[in-house]
Scaffold this motif. Structure first.
Motif, PDB file in Angstrom:
ATOM      1  N   THR A 261      64.833  49.211 -34.239  1.00 25.55           N
ATOM      2  CA  THR A 261      65.589  48.355 -33.337  1.00 25.55           C
ATOM      3  C   THR A 261      65.303  48.774 -31.901  1.00 25.55           C
ATOM      4  O   THR A 261      65.203  49.964 -31.593  1.00 25.55           O
TER       5      THR A 261
ATOM      6  N   GLY B 243      60.424  40.568 -44.775  1.00 23.51           N
ATOM      7  CA  GLY B 243      61.331  41.217 -43.830  1.00 23.51           C
ATOM      8  C   GLY B 243      61.822  40.248 -42.782  1.00 23.51           C
ATOM      9  O   GLY B 243      61.359  39.105 -42.698  1.00 23.51           O
TER      10      GLY B 243
ATOM     11  N   SER C 112      60.880  49.196 -40.067  1.00 19.30           N
ATOM     12  CA  SER C 112      62.206  48.841 -39.553  1.00 19.30           C
ATOM     13  C   SER C 112      62.493  49.665 -38.304  1.00 19.30           C
ATOM     14  O   SER C 112      62.318  50.880 -38.313  1.00 19.30           O
TER      15      SER C 112
ATOM     16  N   LYS D 208      63.493  44.453 -39.629  1.00 22.23           N
ATOM     17  CA  LYS D 208      64.107  44.922 -40.861  1.00 22.23           C
ATOM     18  C   LYS D 208      63.108  44.810 -41.996  1.00 22.23           C
ATOM     19  O   LYS D 208      62.771  43.716 -42.425  1.00 22.23           O
ATOM     20  N   ASP D 209      62.579  45.955 -42.411  1.00 24.41           N
ATOM     21  CA  ASP D 209      61.697  46.011 -43.580  1.00 24.41           C
ATOM     22  C   ASP D 209      60.528  45.030 -43.460  1.00 24.41           C
ATOM     23  O   ASP D 209      60.223  44.279 -44.367  1.00 24.41           O
TER      24      ASP D 209
END
Lengths: 412, 237
Positions: free
Chosen positions: B42, B75, B40, B20-21
């Motif tokens: 997943t 992040g 970012s 994330k970021d």
């Protein structure tokens, strides 16, 4: 990782680079071997001196005429004649006067040539009393020693040292044979048990002839009724009473000689042991010096281990990175290198100890000095090797543990 | 409460790797280098992701972060539900040991050890008993077709065989993600094909793979590719 795994992987790493591992620990190997041989030589010298003291008769005091006190020239008592007499010896043998003195032997000593037919043998002829045997811790191999009766009758009998007997009579039995001691024919009544030759501190104790002191004073010196003696040997009841015996003898002789000021004493009492303590302290100093050099070489050896461990850490940066990537914590890496240093140290210690023990076997025949390495020294030497490697392995191990896994993996 | 928390959490149990970021900044002397800028993405379970990009794009930095060899400067990075933040070297080592199976371009086998003991290494640091270590290593070597080379040292094996040992090593501690960095970079085309075949097979068996490569043919074999350029994700194909 368990210790067993760590030791195993350390052994593998060492085996992988056998020659370098050996060179790494060479300093330690030499240091350990040197320390062990040095200690062994020191212990050997000590044992040699102790056995010599025992051979000469421990607890021994010698009273000699003359004074060693400072002053113009050497005091010689009354002219050139000895100031010690048979009466002095008799007084010292009294249990009342000198309870710490166990035995007394007056002694006159001169050089004479002993002749058996065509064979001449110059030697020291000691005139003394039967107690000499016990004081000197000697024994008779064949025949008998002089006894009180020989003493009383100024018998023309002689007891020979083992070497003297061999020189004069070769292998044949000398008992009952007649040998010329200077001008006097005397009957050989006994031969002393040899104590071994080659003693550096005293003359050869197997080359001598013993006659009754009355015979020596009378017929041999050619002056009848001369009861002066050259020295008096005293044996203290034990080594702990040596100084008591010294004081008793000193006091009694001062009184007998009418001396009030100790500085004017016309005799000197020395302990045989003092001679050896000097010899012992010299060898102790030498041992300390050598041990110091050996210790320095051990330190240098330790620095060598550190140097190679640092090189090894640099060389194995990639391995360290990989191990870290696979899950090794910094403590795992530190332990790995510490164990490796320790294993190196123990190997070096074992090789060094083996060399030291080899020295114990081989050196005595080369330098004619005993080398005695106590087992505890061997164990201690290996422990020291381990400790030194561990000590000098701490820094390289810490360096390895702190390596960043990324930098370590990237290195080529 | 639990229900509310679960609803407010955008990640699910299927999300093995969540970035994330993510930002990573290095200091080189007086110069600050932004290696990664707000990345970012997943990776879900059973995903097969290729991360491509030219050298200097931040590809390697990303690989180091995913592999927990380094930590991001900004992040959140979550691996199998564990947030990787404020961890010391020992804690990172433990996550690497349990969660990540590394496959390197240089194979990185220890030359002093046999293939089997190389495969055992992650288990050693995980504290697995000797018997189990040996059995698991042996089973995996068997699976990558090196059952008869277990007692060979790396120098006695070909490049392809060495990389297969490395794959067995990456699998041995049942990691969440297999992270491969240019796995075919040092291999001939036939060995490379073998390795990619094993990867596909592992993916079919439910394994999650992240492959970092600059080779388009390797990237093409993955389910999807992420392209990184100047520290930023370019596109998701």
């Amino acid at each position: 990782m368990t210790w067993g795994q760590l030791v195993r992987s350390a052994l593998e790493a060492i085996q992988w680079n056998r020659l370098r591992s050996l060179l790494t620990v060479l300093g330690i190997v030499i240091g350990i071997a040197a320390v062990m041989v040095t200690v062994g030589l020191g212990e050997g010298a000590q044992a040699k001196v102790s056995s010599k003291i025992a051979a000469l008769g421990s607890n021994l005091l010698t009273v000699a005429p003359g004074s060693t006190s400072a002053g113009p020239g050497v005091r010689r008592g009354l002219g050139s004649a000895s100031t010690l007499t048979m009466a002095d010896a008799a007084a010292l043998s009294s249990r009342v006067v000198a309870p710490a003195v166990a035995a007394v032997a007056p002694l006159t000593s001169q050089h004479e040539t002993l002749t058996n037919g065509a064979i001449d043998w110059p030697t020291t002829v000691d005139g003394t009393t039967p107690s000499w045997l016990g004081i000197r811790s000697r024994s008779v191999e064949i025949g008998r020693f002089i006894n009180a009766q020989d003493e009383a009758s100024s018998a023309d009998v002689v007891v020979l040292g083992a070497l003297t007997a061999q020189e004069l009579f070769s292998t044949s039995n000398p008992i009952g044979r007649v040998v010329d001691v200077g001008p006097l024919p005397m009957t050989v009544i006994g031969v002393l048990t040899p104590v071994g030759s080659g003693t550096s501190v005293t003359s050869n104790q197997d080359d001598l002839a013993i006659v009754p002191i009355s015979t020596a004073q009378g017929s041999l010196m050619g002056i009848s009724a001369n009861d002066s003696v050259q020295s008096i040997l005293l044996r203290a009841t034990s080594s702990s009473t040596l100084s008591a015996a010294y004081q008793e003898a000193d006091h009694e002789l001062m009184m007998l000689h009418g001396v009030t000021n100790p500085a004017n004493a016309d005799f000197t009492i020395t302990a045989e042991q003092s001679l050896f303590s000097a010899a012992t302290s010299i060898s102790a100093t030498l041992t300390a010096l050598l041990a110091g050099i050996a210790t320095v070489s051990l330190l240098v050896g330790g620095i060598g281990v550190m140097n190679i461990m640092l090189v090894s850490v640099t060389e194995r940066t990639r391995e360290i990175g990989l191990r870290k990537a696979l899950g090794a914590k910094p403590s795992d890496i530190r332990r790995q290198f510490l164990v490796e240093a320790s294993v190196l140290g123990v190997c070096g210690g074992l090789i060094g100890a083996a060399l030291g023990l080899l020295g114990q076997l081989l050196l005595p025949s080369l330098i004619s000095n005993p080398v005695i390495i106590p087992p505890i020294v061997t164990v201690a030497a290996i422990a020291v090797a381990l400790m030194i490697s561990l000590l000098f392995g701490v820094y390289p191990a810490a360096r390895a543990a702190q390596l960043s896994p990324i930098d370590a993996l990237r290195s080529e | 409460m639990e229900v509310v928390l679960a609803e407010s959490d955008p990640t699910s149990a299927q999300d093995l790797l969540v970035l994330k970021d993510i930002g990573k900044r290095y200091q080189l002397g007086h110069l600050f280098v932004e290696a990664l800028r707000g990345v970012s993405f997943t990776v879900v379970a059973n995903d097969y992701v290729a991360i491509t990009g030219p050298s200097g794009s931040g590809k390697s930095t990303l690989m180091h972060l995913i592999g927990c060899l380094d930590v991001p400067t900004s992040g959140d990075l979550t691996i199998a539900g564990e947030l990787v933040r404020d961890l010391d070297q020992a804690e990172l080592a433990e996550i690497r040991n349990r969660r990540i199976g590394f496959v390197f371009q240089q194979f990185n086998l220890l030359r002093t050890m046999t293939a089997q003991r190389n495969v055992e290494l992650p288990l050693l640091y995980a504290g697995v008993p000797r018997k189990e270590r040996r059995d698991r290593a042996a089973a995996l070597l068997e699976r990558v077709g090196l059952g008869r080379h277990m007692n060979h040292h790396p120098m006695e094996l070909s490049g392809g065989q060495q990389q297969r040992v490395a794959i067995a090593r990456a699998l041995v501690n049942e990691p969440s993600i297999i992270l491969a960095d240019e796995p075919t970079g040092n291999l001939d085309s036939q060995s490379a094909e073998e390795v990619l075949g094993i990867f596909e097979e592992l993916n079919q068996l439910g394994r999650t793979l992240v492959v970092i490569t600059h080779d388009a043919t390797v990237a093409a074999r993955a389910s999807r590719a992420l392209h990184i350029r100047d520290g930023q994700l370019q596109e998701v194909s």
